[in-house]
Enzyme design. Structure first.
Site, PDB file in Angstrom:
ATOM      1  N   ARG A  15       0.799  -1.233   0.000  1.00  0.00           N
ATOM      2  CA  ARG A  15       0.000   0.000   0.000  1.00  0.00           C
ATOM      3  C   ARG A  15       0.827   1.275   0.000  1.00  0.00           C
ATOM      4  O   ARG A  15       0.315   2.357  -0.225  1.00  0.00           O
ATOM      5  CB  ARG A  15      -0.953  -0.004   1.208  1.00  0.00           C
ATOM      6  CG  ARG A  15      -2.139  -0.921   1.013  1.00  0.00           C
ATOM      7  CD  ARG A  15      -2.877  -1.178   2.300  1.00  0.00           C
ATOM      8  NE  ARG A  15      -2.139  -2.083   3.168  1.00  0.00           N
ATOM      9  CZ  ARG A  15      -2.524  -2.417   4.390  1.00  0.00           C
ATOM     10  NH1 ARG A  15      -3.625  -1.900   4.902  1.00  0.00           N
ATOM     11  NH2 ARG A  15      -1.805  -3.254   5.124  1.00  0.00           N
ATOM     12  N   GLU A 153      -8.302 -12.562  13.403  1.00  0.00           N
ATOM     13  CA  GLU A 153      -7.986 -11.567  12.382  1.00  0.00           C
ATOM     14  C   GLU A 153      -9.272 -10.977  11.804  1.00  0.00           C
ATOM     15  O   GLU A 153     -10.298 -11.671  11.718  1.00  0.00           O
ATOM     16  CB  GLU A 153      -7.152 -12.211  11.262  1.00  0.00           C
ATOM     17  CG  GLU A 153      -5.744 -12.539  11.683  1.00  0.00           C
ATOM     18  CD  GLU A 153      -5.028 -11.334  12.279  1.00  0.00           C
ATOM     19  OE1 GLU A 153      -4.800 -10.348  11.572  1.00  0.00           O
ATOM     20  OE2 GLU A 153      -4.717 -11.370  13.489  1.00  0.00           O
ATOM     21  N   ASN A 168      -5.076  -6.371  18.687  1.00  0.00           N
ATOM     22  CA  ASN A 168      -3.712  -6.861  18.840  1.00  0.00           C
ATOM     23  C   ASN A 168      -2.763  -5.823  18.247  1.00  0.00           C
ATOM     24  O   ASN A 168      -2.875  -5.463  17.084  1.00  0.00           O
ATOM     25  CB  ASN A 168      -3.607  -8.190  18.072  1.00  0.00           C
ATOM     26  CG  ASN A 168      -2.182  -8.674  17.956  1.00  0.00           C
ATOM     27  OD1 ASN A 168      -1.323  -8.313  18.755  1.00  0.00           O
ATOM     28  ND2 ASN A 168      -1.948  -9.510  16.953  1.00  0.00           N
ATOM     29  N   LYS A 349      33.802  24.964   1.219  1.00  0.00           N
ATOM     30  CA  LYS A 349      33.781  23.502   1.008  1.00  0.00           C
ATOM     31  C   LYS A 349      35.097  22.877   1.418  1.00  0.00           C
ATOM     32  O   LYS A 349      36.160  23.389   1.067  1.00  0.00           O
ATOM     33  CB  LYS A 349      33.531  23.217  -0.480  1.00  0.00           C
ATOM     34  CG  LYS A 349      33.368  21.753  -0.777  1.00  0.00           C
ATOM     35  CD  LYS A 349      33.921  21.360  -2.136  1.00  0.00           C
ATOM     36  CE  LYS A 349      35.424  21.199  -2.109  1.00  0.00           C
ATOM     37  NZ  LYS A 349      36.002  20.611  -3.326  1.00  0.00           N
TER      38      LYS A 349
HETATM   39  C1  UD1 Z   1      -0.887  -8.227  12.196  1.00  0.00           C
HETATM   40  C2  UD1 Z   1      -1.585  -9.172  13.169  1.00  0.00           C
HETATM   41  C3  UD1 Z   1      -2.856  -8.483  13.689  1.00  0.00           C
HETATM   42  C4  UD1 Z   1      -2.477  -7.165  14.337  1.00  0.00           C
HETATM   43  C5  UD1 Z   1      -1.682  -6.303  13.387  1.00  0.00           C
HETATM   44  C6  UD1 Z   1      -1.141  -5.101  14.130  1.00  0.00           C
HETATM   45  C7  UD1 Z   1      -1.140 -11.425  12.376  1.00  0.00           C
HETATM   46  C8  UD1 Z   1      -1.680 -12.609  11.664  1.00  0.00           C
HETATM   47  N1  UD1 Z   1      -1.948 -10.389  12.479  1.00  0.00           N
HETATM   48  O1  UD1 Z   1      -1.756  -8.033  11.102  1.00  0.00           O
HETATM   49  O2  UD1 Z   1      -3.482  -9.314  14.633  1.00  0.00           O
HETATM   50  O3  UD1 Z   1      -3.647  -6.497  14.753  1.00  0.00           O
HETATM   51  O4  UD1 Z   1      -0.551  -7.028  12.862  1.00  0.00           O
HETATM   52  O5  UD1 Z   1      -0.517  -4.201  13.241  1.00  0.00           O
HETATM   53  O6  UD1 Z   1      -0.014 -11.488  12.847  1.00  0.00           O
HETATM   54  N2  UD1 Z   1       5.562  -9.963   7.929  1.00  0.00           N
HETATM   55  C9  UD1 Z   1       6.661 -10.746   7.657  1.00  0.00           C
HETATM   56  N3  UD1 Z   1       6.478 -11.920   6.960  1.00  0.00           N
HETATM   57  C10 UD1 Z   1       5.265 -12.315   6.549  1.00  0.00           C
HETATM   58  C11 UD1 Z   1       4.152 -11.515   6.850  1.00  0.00           C
HETATM   59  C12 UD1 Z   1       4.343 -10.337   7.541  1.00  0.00           C
HETATM   60  O7  UD1 Z   1       7.790 -10.416   8.016  1.00  0.00           O
HETATM   61  O8  UD1 Z   1       5.191 -13.388   5.949  1.00  0.00           O
HETATM   62  C13 UD1 Z   1       5.775  -8.721   8.682  1.00  0.00           C
HETATM   63  C14 UD1 Z   1       5.364  -7.488   7.919  1.00  0.00           C
HETATM   64  O9  UD1 Z   1       6.458  -6.955   7.201  1.00  0.00           O
HETATM   65  C15 UD1 Z   1       4.925  -6.563   9.040  1.00  0.00           C
HETATM   66  C16 UD1 Z   1       4.441  -7.502  10.122  1.00  0.00           C
HETATM   67  O10 UD1 Z   1       4.971  -8.767   9.825  1.00  0.00           O
HETATM   68  O11 UD1 Z   1       6.003  -5.800   9.537  1.00  0.00           O
HETATM   69  C17 UD1 Z   1       2.915  -7.573  10.212  1.00  0.00           C
HETATM   70  O12 UD1 Z   1       2.447  -8.097   9.015  1.00  0.00           O
HETATM   71  P1  UD1 Z   1       1.117  -7.550   8.338  1.00  0.00           P
HETATM   72  O13 UD1 Z   1       0.868  -8.271   7.093  1.00  0.00           O
HETATM   73  O14 UD1 Z   1       1.169  -6.060   8.267  1.00  0.00           O
HETATM   74  O15 UD1 Z   1       0.055  -7.990   9.440  1.00  0.00           O
HETATM   75  P2  UD1 Z   1      -1.337  -7.307   9.734  1.00  0.00           P
HETATM   76  O16 UD1 Z   1      -2.296  -7.690   8.684  1.00  0.00           O
HETATM   77  O17 UD1 Z   1      -1.117  -5.868   9.943  1.00  0.00           O
HETATM   78 MG    MG Z   2      -1.158  -5.877   7.066  1.00  0.00          MG
END
Ligand code: UD1
Ligand code: MG
Length: 454
Positions: A15, A153, A168, A349
């Protein structure tokens, strides 16, 4: 207490619509991932494992002093944490899990969480927040006795669950052994087909252990950045926080709303910052200075009692009791000693300017080593470039440079020498000499009368 930290930063950040990995976008002058790492280090984390995937190479180049763990395919937050298993083999104690895109978290918030986890003796503690609008977040489902049951979720939640406003934050403390044995049981049977880290809570709960939850006092500290709009919101909050901290420490900001100071800048007390001023990077400013209006200082070290207005300075050093400006450009590699006076329209400089020297107006000094108490006349220029290479100009102590002098480098002017105005100096000027390097003036008597007659 041994505390390791896992920071999840492998996601794409779709995004943001950016070629730059999301966690490298800057907030208050530094990458959001670095804010998170710094907060972890500040509470005494001894190891920081950063999980990277999308744009991994760039993240590795930009961020130092942490351990990187590759997640080749982004299969979910649970899978991301599993990737750290080898790195954490043999460690016991507590691991804190953070996300790389939450630059607003504070050390107070993290230490509260770590302390609460420790005190409760729980195997898992989740940091929650009550959001005015919980859309998109995982919801905290509590049992009748108030204990945490599980996290659902948004995409998997029922209508009822979606009405829960406690969410969360994505920040947790776990007992390391408990975390990894629960992760082994996580499946990807959900709306997004991902291995959710959040599922471990329900698994741990079912095994008979209690889940602890800490509610953040200020939900804004847990905000995650997913879009440029959210980046702008975070920017505003962090800048205000920085300005408030500086004012609390005794710095006057004439107008905080038009003063932009990066997170790592240090300013000593009784310094006054005028509006429309940017102070960036690793800049340090001493006591009793007056900086601005309309100035930009990047990675500068500034002493005490310095006045600088309408200047742009970067990667350079300024001593004590120096006045600079207006309209001055100090470029990288410049060192200005104490009591130097730099007036208007001056560019310097990669030069050393000695104590008490004066550069009052309209000069270009490049690659110049200048002694103390030198007086540089208006319009003086170092000719430091022959089209191929750069050369240095050396001026001794107490040198007087007449107006409109060209110093053709490499060239040396020894102590106490004088240069006549309008000179082009191409040879060494020995100590105490007067050098004049210009065409001798000729006068033509009655020239105008003759012109009129002709
Ligand atoms: C996640 C939480 C959600 C919480 C929210 C808070 C889960 C399943 N959900 O959702 O409960 O309310 O954060 O902001 O954990 N990332 C990885 N590898 C992956 C997927 C994600 O490193 O395979 C990292 C992303 O870069 C990010 C973080 O994990 O920094 C969170 O991932 P994101 O996809 O943003 O989770 P949310 O949908 O925000
Ligand atoms: Mg996300």
């Amino acid at each position: 207490m041994e505390l390791s930290t896992i920071i999840l930063a492998a996601g794409k950040g779709t995004r943001m619509k950016s070629d730059l990995p999301k966690v490298l976008h800057k907030v208050c002058g530094k990458p959001m991932l670095e804010h998170v790492i710094d907060a972890a280090k500040a509470i005494g984390s001894t190891r920081e494992l950063v999980v990277i995937g999308s744009g991994a190479e760039l993240v590795q180049q930009s961020i130092g002093d942490v351990e990187f763990v590759m997640q080749e395919e982004q299969l979910g937050t649970g899978h991301a944490v599993l990737c750290t298993r080898d790195a954490l083999k043999g460690s016991d104690g507590t691991v804190m899990i953070l996300c790389g895109d939450t630059p607003l978290l504070t050390t107070d918030l993290l230490s509260n969480l770590a302390n609460a986890h420790q005190r409760s003796g729980s195997k898992a503690t989740v940091l929650t927040a009550v959001m005015p609008d919980a859309t998109g977040y995982g919801r905290i489902v509590r049992a009748e006795d108030g204990s945490v049951e599980k996290i659902v979720e948004h995409k998997d939640a029922t209508e009822d669950e979606r009405s829960i406003r406690e969410v969360n934050s994505g920040i947790y403390c776990f007992d390391i052994a408990t975390l990894f044995s629960a992760l082994d049981q996580v499946t990807n049977d959900n709306a997004q087909g991902e291995y959710y880290l959040t599922d471990v809570l329900e698994i741990i709960k079912r095994s008979g252990a209690k889940i602890n939850a800490v509610i953040a006092d200020d939900f804004s500290e847990t905000l995650g950045i997913n879009s440029r709009q959210q980046l702008a919101v975070a920017e505003k909050i962090l800048r205000r926080r920085k300005n408030d901290q500086l004012m609390a420490d005794g710095v006057t900001l004439m107008d905080p709303s038009s003063t932009f100071i990066d997170a790592d800048v240090e300013i000593e007390r009784d310094t006054i910052i005028y509006p429309f001023t940017w102070i960036e990077g690793k800049t340090k400013i001493g006591k009793d200075c007056v900086i601005g209006p309309n100035s930009r200082l990047q990675n500068m070290t500034v002493g005490a009692r310095v006045t600088a207005q309408f200047i742009y300075g970067h990667d350079c050093e300024v001593g004590d009791d120096v006045t600079i400006g207006p309209y001055v450009h100090l470029r990288p590699g410049t060192k200005i000693a104490n009591r130097v006076k730099i007036g208007n329209f001056v560019e310097i400089k990669n030069s050393n300017i000695g104590e008490g020297s004066k550069l009052p107006h309209l000069q270009y000094l490049g690659d110049c080593d200048m002694g103390s108490n030198v007086n540089v006349g208006c319009g003086t220029v170092t000719c430091n470039y022959d089209g191929k290479k750069k050369y240095r100009t050396t001026l001794g102590n107490n040198v007087f440079v007449g107006c409109n002098t060209n110093l053709v480098a490499p060239v040396e002017v020894e102590d106490d020498a004088y240069i006549g105005a309008g000179s082009t100096i191409t040879m060494k000027v020995p100590k105490g000499n007067l050098a004049i390097g210009r065409a001798r003036q000729k006068n033509f008597p009655d020239w105008n009368d003759r012109r009129k007659r002709d």
